[in-house]
Write a protein that holds these residues in place. Sequence first.
Motif, PDB file in Angstrom:
ATOM      1  N   GLY A   1      13.256  84.332  -4.668  1.00 15.23           N
ATOM      2  CA  GLY A   1      14.127  83.184  -4.843  1.00 15.23           C
ATOM      3  C   GLY A   1      14.930  83.189  -6.122  1.00 15.23           C
ATOM      4  O   GLY A   1      14.573  83.833  -7.112  1.00 15.23           O
ATOM      5  N   THR A   2      16.044  82.447  -6.077  1.00 19.61           N
ATOM      6  CA  THR A   2      16.924  82.269  -7.230  1.00 19.61           C
ATOM      7  C   THR A   2      17.300  80.798  -7.314  1.00 19.61           C
ATOM      8  O   THR A   2      17.722  80.199  -6.314  1.00 19.61           O
ATOM      9  N   ASP A   3      17.130  80.194  -8.479  1.00 21.02           N
ATOM     10  CA  ASP A   3      17.487  78.787  -8.668  1.00 21.02           C
ATOM     11  C   ASP A   3      19.001  78.613  -8.658  1.00 21.02           C
ATOM     12  O   ASP A   3      19.759  79.550  -8.956  1.00 21.02           O
ATOM     13  N   GLU A   4      19.417  77.400  -8.335  1.00 21.48           N
ATOM     14  CA  GLU A   4      20.821  77.049  -8.474  1.00 21.48           C
ATOM     15  C   GLU A   4      21.215  77.143  -9.946  1.00 21.48           C
ATOM     16  O   GLU A   4      20.408  76.856 -10.842  1.00 21.48           O
ATOM     17  N   PRO A   5      22.435  77.569 -10.243  1.00 24.05           N
ATOM     18  CA  PRO A   5      22.846  77.665 -11.659  1.00 24.05           C
ATOM     19  C   PRO A   5      22.864  76.305 -12.340  1.00 24.05           C
ATOM     20  O   PRO A   5      23.204  75.287 -11.727  1.00 24.05           O
ATOM     21  N   ILE A   6      22.479  76.303 -13.596  1.00 34.19           N
ATOM     22  CA  ILE A   6      22.525  75.098 -14.430  1.00 34.19           C
ATOM     23  C   ILE A   6      23.619  75.302 -15.470  1.00 34.19           C
ATOM     24  O   ILE A   6      23.623  76.324 -16.177  1.00 34.19           O
ATOM     25  N   PHE A   7      24.538  74.354 -15.560  1.00 34.68           N
ATOM     26  CA  PHE A   7      25.679  74.491 -16.467  1.00 34.68           C
ATOM     27  C   PHE A   7      25.524  73.594 -17.693  1.00 34.68           C
ATOM     28  O   PHE A   7      24.932  72.507 -17.627  1.00 34.68           O
ATOM     29  N   GLY A   8      26.058  74.093 -18.797  1.00 31.56           N
ATOM     30  CA  GLY A   8      26.067  73.315 -20.033  1.00 31.56           C
ATOM     31  C   GLY A   8      27.218  72.324 -20.040  1.00 31.56           C
ATOM     32  O   GLY A   8      27.945  72.159 -19.044  1.00 31.56           O
ATOM     33  N   PRO A   9      27.426  71.639 -21.169  1.00 34.30           N
ATOM     34  CA  PRO A   9      28.495  70.642 -21.253  1.00 34.30           C
ATOM     35  C   PRO A   9      29.874  71.274 -21.112  1.00 34.30           C
ATOM     36  O   PRO A   9      30.080  72.443 -21.432  1.00 34.30           O
ATOM     37  N   MET A  10      30.814  70.477 -20.622  1.00 32.36           N
ATOM     38  CA  MET A  10      32.189  70.957 -20.484  1.00 32.36           C
ATOM     39  C   MET A  10      32.856  70.974 -21.855  1.00 32.36           C
ATOM     40  O   MET A  10      32.716  70.038 -22.653  1.00 32.36           O
ATOM     41  N   VAL A  11      33.562  72.049 -22.146  1.00 27.23           N
ATOM     42  CA  VAL A  11      34.261  72.198 -23.427  1.00 27.23           C
ATOM     43  C   VAL A  11      35.695  72.635 -23.135  1.00 27.23           C
ATOM     44  O   VAL A  11      36.002  73.173 -22.066  1.00 27.23           O
ATOM     45  N   GLU A  12      36.563  72.404 -24.107  1.00 28.12           N
ATOM     46  CA  GLU A  12      37.971  72.766 -23.939  1.00 28.12           C
ATOM     47  C   GLU A  12      38.334  73.861 -24.921  1.00 28.12           C
ATOM     48  O   GLU A  12      37.974  73.807 -26.101  1.00 28.12           O
ATOM     49  N   TYR A  13      39.045  74.865 -24.409  1.00 25.23           N
ATOM     50  CA  TYR A  13      39.507  75.961 -25.255  1.00 25.23           C
ATOM     51  C   TYR A  13      41.028  76.059 -25.145  1.00 25.23           C
ATOM     52  O   TYR A  13      41.613  75.831 -24.082  1.00 25.23           O
ATOM     53  N   ASP A  14      41.662  76.396 -26.262  1.00 29.34           N
ATOM     54  CA  ASP A  14      43.100  76.681 -26.273  1.00 29.34           C
ATOM     55  C   ASP A  14      43.239  78.170 -26.546  1.00 29.34           C
ATOM     56  O   ASP A  14      43.038  78.638 -27.671  1.00 29.34           O
ATOM     57  N   LEU A  15      43.577  78.933 -25.515  1.00 29.37           N
ATOM     58  CA  LEU A  15      43.592  80.392 -25.599  1.00 29.37           C
ATOM     59  C   LEU A  15      45.008  80.902 -25.397  1.00 29.37           C
ATOM     60  O   LEU A  15      45.542  80.868 -24.280  1.00 29.37           O
ATOM     61  N   SER A  16      45.611  81.328 -26.475  1.00 24.77           N
ATOM     62  CA  SER A  16      47.007  81.812 -26.446  1.00 24.77           C
ATOM     63  C   SER A  16      47.927  80.804 -25.760  1.00 24.77           C
ATOM     64  O   SER A  16      48.785  81.173 -24.946  1.00 24.77           O
ATOM     65  N   GLY A  17      47.721  79.525 -26.073  1.00 21.61           N
ATOM     66  CA  GLY A  17      48.569  78.479 -25.521  1.00 21.61           C
ATOM     67  C   GLY A  17      48.130  77.953 -24.174  1.00 21.61           C
ATOM     68  O   GLY A  17      48.706  76.989 -23.663  1.00 21.61           O
ATOM     69  N   THR A  18      47.107  78.565 -23.576  1.00 21.20           N
ATOM     70  CA  THR A  18      46.580  78.095 -22.289  1.00 21.20           C
ATOM     71  C   THR A  18      45.333  77.265 -22.527  1.00 21.20           C
ATOM     72  O   THR A  18      44.356  77.764 -23.101  1.00 21.20           O
TER      73      THR A  18
ATOM     74  N   VAL B   1      15.761  83.784 -11.790  1.00 24.37           N
ATOM     75  CA  VAL B   1      15.324  84.478 -10.579  1.00 24.37           C
ATOM     76  C   VAL B   1      13.815  84.645 -10.644  1.00 24.37           C
ATOM     77  O   VAL B   1      13.210  84.602 -11.722  1.00 24.37           O
ATOM     78  N   TYR B   2      13.189  84.819  -9.463  1.00 24.69           N
ATOM     79  CA  TYR B   2      11.734  84.890  -9.396  1.00 24.69           C
ATOM     80  C   TYR B   2      11.291  86.179  -8.718  1.00 24.69           C
ATOM     81  O   TYR B   2      11.907  86.641  -7.753  1.00 24.69           O
ATOM     82  N   ARG B   3      10.202  86.735  -9.258  1.00 24.97           N
ATOM     83  CA  ARG B   3       9.649  87.976  -8.716  1.00 24.97           C
ATOM     84  C   ARG B   3       8.129  87.870  -8.658  1.00 24.97           C
ATOM     85  O   ARG B   3       7.498  87.358  -9.590  1.00 24.97           O
ATOM     86  N   MET B   4       7.545  88.378  -7.565  1.00 26.36           N
ATOM     87  CA  MET B   4       6.098  88.429  -7.447  1.00 26.36           C
ATOM     88  C   MET B   4       5.580  89.655  -8.197  1.00 26.36           C
ATOM     89  O   MET B   4       5.964  90.784  -7.895  1.00 26.36           O
ATOM     90  N   VAL B   5       4.743  89.410  -9.192  1.00 28.19           N
ATOM     91  CA  VAL B   5       4.164  90.480  -9.997  1.00 28.19           C
ATOM     92  C   VAL B   5       2.653  90.303 -10.008  1.00 28.19           C
ATOM     93  O   VAL B   5       2.148  89.314 -10.543  1.00 28.19           O
TER      94      VAL B   5
END
Length: 344
Positions: A93-110, A122-126
């Motif tokens: 199994g693999t968990d749903e992704p967990i996202f951090g806070p939304m941030v704003e970037y100004d990258l070359s004017g974009t 992710v999970y593995r049987m060991v």
Amino acid sequence: MNAIVKQDSRLPALQMDEAELLDVLQSSLYPGASHKSIKMVLGYCKAAGLDPMRKPVHIVPMWDNKARQMRDVTMPGIGLYRTDAARTGEHVGTDEPIFGPMVEYDLSGTKVTVPEWCKVTVYRMVGGMKCAYTATEYWVENYATAGKDTTAPNTMWKKRGRGQLAKCAEAQALRKGFPEVGNQPTADEMEGKTLDMGPADVAQAPAAPPALQPYPADQFAANLPKWREVIESARKTADDLIQFAQSRSPNTLFTEEQKATLRDIKPVKNAAATDVQPKGEAAAPAADSCPAPTFAHVCDKLHAAKDVDALHLAADLVSQVPDTQQQAELNELYEQRLGEFASG
């Protein structure tokens, strides 16, 4: 099962005529790619036993700092990592992704607003236990630029910032939990990056060993009386002495004639041991034909040595001195004398 199951190398796609297969892949899965780049995909798939029609790998255009030009690089996709992990039979199994806070970037004017980071587990049987492997990846460290001369993100990372970042985090988690799937970054992680090959390491060829020279005849004649004494006294056999002498002078080699001369010398038996004792009388104790050398005796031999061969013969007596502390002192003296011969 703990090994990745590879596909049968007799896959239908790999049995096609190569020119025909190149055209199929170019018109379907890799539109716009050159035949040369698609051949790299086929080579990758053949080596790994993968079906190229499932598009397990991607062609990623990258800027090559060394060549100062763009070049295509073949890299696995996240789908291949997922498939290989599943084939181990231990991916649970693999968990749903967990996202951090939304941030704003100004990258070359974009300006873009994206999650700062993403975490995937992710999970593995060991050994019968369900083990978690978590990876956290940051958007600003993973996004692909629109070109080598700008920091603005490309179209995919502007439109699907969360999805692209989630795939990067999942790939890292799969590498941690299933290292056998490989350590190569996925296409999603390397898209838009610079390929820095670094300076090539040029391996220096090892120097050829010096050619072996015959043992000098004059030195052999000068040392023969001492070697004869050693063999006749049974302190060494001829073969032992040959091996010892050549280990001290590794660039020289005894000739077959010199070896035969030494092997013709035989140990001299103790005459007293062969005498018949008078009947009724106890046999006199046999004298020790080879008493252990004393510290003083070996020390004198080392000091008196006139050449390296004589020094080696004297050094051969060190191990016969009973006291280990005295052996250490004699070895130091031997090294000192050896240095004197080498320097002068």
